[in-house]
Motif scaffolding. Structure first.
Motif, PDB file in Angstrom:
ATOM      1  N   THR A 102      11.294 -22.850 -23.202  1.00 39.27           N
ATOM      2  CA  THR A 102      11.191 -23.708 -24.376  1.00 39.27           C
ATOM      3  C   THR A 102       9.649 -24.581 -24.292  1.00 39.27           C
ATOM      4  N   LYS A 103       9.390 -25.050 -25.459  1.00 38.18           N
ATOM      5  CA  LYS A 103       8.248 -26.077 -25.523  1.00 38.18           C
ATOM      6  C   LYS A 103       8.565 -27.058 -26.326  1.00 38.18           C
ATOM      7  N   ALA A 104       8.088 -28.351 -26.432  1.00 40.91           N
ATOM      8  CA  ALA A 104       7.898 -29.321 -27.154  1.00 40.91           C
ATOM      9  C   ALA A 104       7.312 -29.022 -28.614  1.00 40.91           C
ATOM     10  N   ASP A 105       7.736 -29.670 -29.735  1.00 38.87           N
ATOM     11  CA  ASP A 105       6.966 -29.228 -30.902  1.00 38.87           C
ATOM     12  C   ASP A 105       6.943 -30.698 -31.839  1.00 38.87           C
TER      13      ASP A 105
ATOM     14  N   GLY B 184       7.754 -20.093 -25.241  1.00 42.66           N
ATOM     15  CA  GLY B 184       7.554 -20.784 -26.356  1.00 42.66           C
ATOM     16  C   GLY B 184       8.369 -21.059 -27.395  1.00 42.66           C
ATOM     17  N   PHE B 185       9.499 -20.809 -27.068  1.00 44.84           N
ATOM     18  CA  PHE B 185      10.824 -21.169 -28.183  1.00 44.84           C
ATOM     19  C   PHE B 185      10.784 -22.796 -28.299  1.00 44.84           C
TER      20      PHE B 185
ATOM     21  N   SER C 227      19.403 -21.772 -32.925  1.00 45.74           N
ATOM     22  CA  SER C 227      19.159 -21.127 -34.411  1.00 45.74           C
ATOM     23  C   SER C 227      18.195 -20.149 -34.104  1.00 45.74           C
ATOM     24  N   ILE C 228      17.939 -19.420 -32.951  1.00 45.24           N
ATOM     25  CA  ILE C 228      16.880 -18.592 -32.816  1.00 45.24           C
ATOM     26  C   ILE C 228      17.682 -17.024 -32.711  1.00 45.24           C
ATOM     27  N   ASP C 229      17.253 -15.994 -33.249  1.00 41.01           N
ATOM     28  CA  ASP C 229      17.777 -14.834 -32.898  1.00 41.01           C
ATOM     29  C   ASP C 229      18.028 -14.542 -31.565  1.00 41.01           C
ATOM     30  N   PHE C 230      19.409 -14.278 -31.091  1.00 39.87           N
ATOM     31  CA  PHE C 230      19.468 -14.182 -29.696  1.00 39.87           C
ATOM     32  C   PHE C 230      18.895 -12.917 -29.137  1.00 39.87           C
ATOM     33  N   SER C 231      18.745 -11.767 -29.894  1.00 41.36           N
ATOM     34  CA  SER C 231      17.955 -10.663 -29.322  1.00 41.36           C
ATOM     35  C   SER C 231      16.515 -10.926 -29.055  1.00 41.36           C
TER      36      SER C 231
END
Length: 221
Positions: free
Chosen positions: A37-40, A73-74, A81-85
């Motif tokens: 992940t990353k900050a946004d 980069g999520f 909330s992101i598509d697991f696939s």
């Protein structure tokens, strides 16, 4: 030997297995780092914070001597909330690129939802019949995430592998100090004092001065 450490967030790698990574590098292993992940800015992070975080990642990477850093980069705190696939696909791609023999990953029952979702995805990306090059998978503990989870049987972190990091404890704390925004003062959990105390406690469990503890998920001889 190729070693991959997967961080859900930057600093997980140092909290969980910083000393062990330094030990791998010291004996000549190739070490790789994946950051999920990353900050946004949309979450309220300032551009200054994000610039500092990228600089921290760069500095930490240089000290460890990672051969390559993968940034998926999520958005942090939003893995649910992101598509697991999509998460599985991204992790699978980097694992196939590295072809690690050892994988270090976060604990599946950490209190942080990002950690829980990432662990499920990593399990899917390390199946023995699809990734036969992986010989060992170990879950590490993260102070303020692992021990905060409710003390239910399905959440317990029960270490069964210990890594002697006596030679590397000071360097581990030095690296963690780079993540200044993540550090807390005692008695809050994410302090340098608490990190050293945990390493001392884990060391006492295996007869050394300082250690990191892991749960072995799979090992192939």
């Amino acid at each position: 030997m190729k070693v991959l450490v997967i961080s859900v967030h930057p600093d997980d790698e140092t909290l969980g297995c910083g000393g062990t990574l330094l030990k791998h590098k010291n004996i000549g292993d190739e070490i790789y780092w994946a950051i999920i992940t990353k900050a946004d800015e949309l979450l309220g992070y300032s551009r200054e914070f994000m610039y500092k975080r990228e600089k921290q990642i760069e500095d930490v990477s240089k000290i460890y001597g990672f051969k390559k850093v993968y940034k998926l980069g999520f958005t942090t705190t939003k893995l649910h909330s992101i598509d697991f696939s999509q998460i599985i696909s991204s992790i699978s791609e980097l694992i196939n690129d590295v072809k690690p023999e050892i994988v270090y990953m976060n604990n599946r029952s950490d209190i942080h939802t990002d950690h829980q979702i990432a662990a499920r995805a990593i399990f899917s990306c390390t199946k023995s019949f699809r990734y036969p090059f992986i010989n060992k998978i170990l879950m590490y503990e993260c102070i303020s995430e692992t021990e905060i989870a409710p003390a239910l049987s399905e959440n317990l972190f029960i270490p069964n592998v210990y890594s002697d990091i006596t030679e590397f404890i000071d360097k581990k704390l030095e690296i963690m100090n780079i993540y200044e925004s993540e550090l807390q003062n005692p008695p809050l959990p994410r302090s340098l004092d608490n990190m050293k105390a945990l390493a001392r406690y884990r060391g006492a469990s295996c007869g050394v001065n300082y250690a990191e503890a892991f749960m072995l998920i799979r090992e192939k001889f």
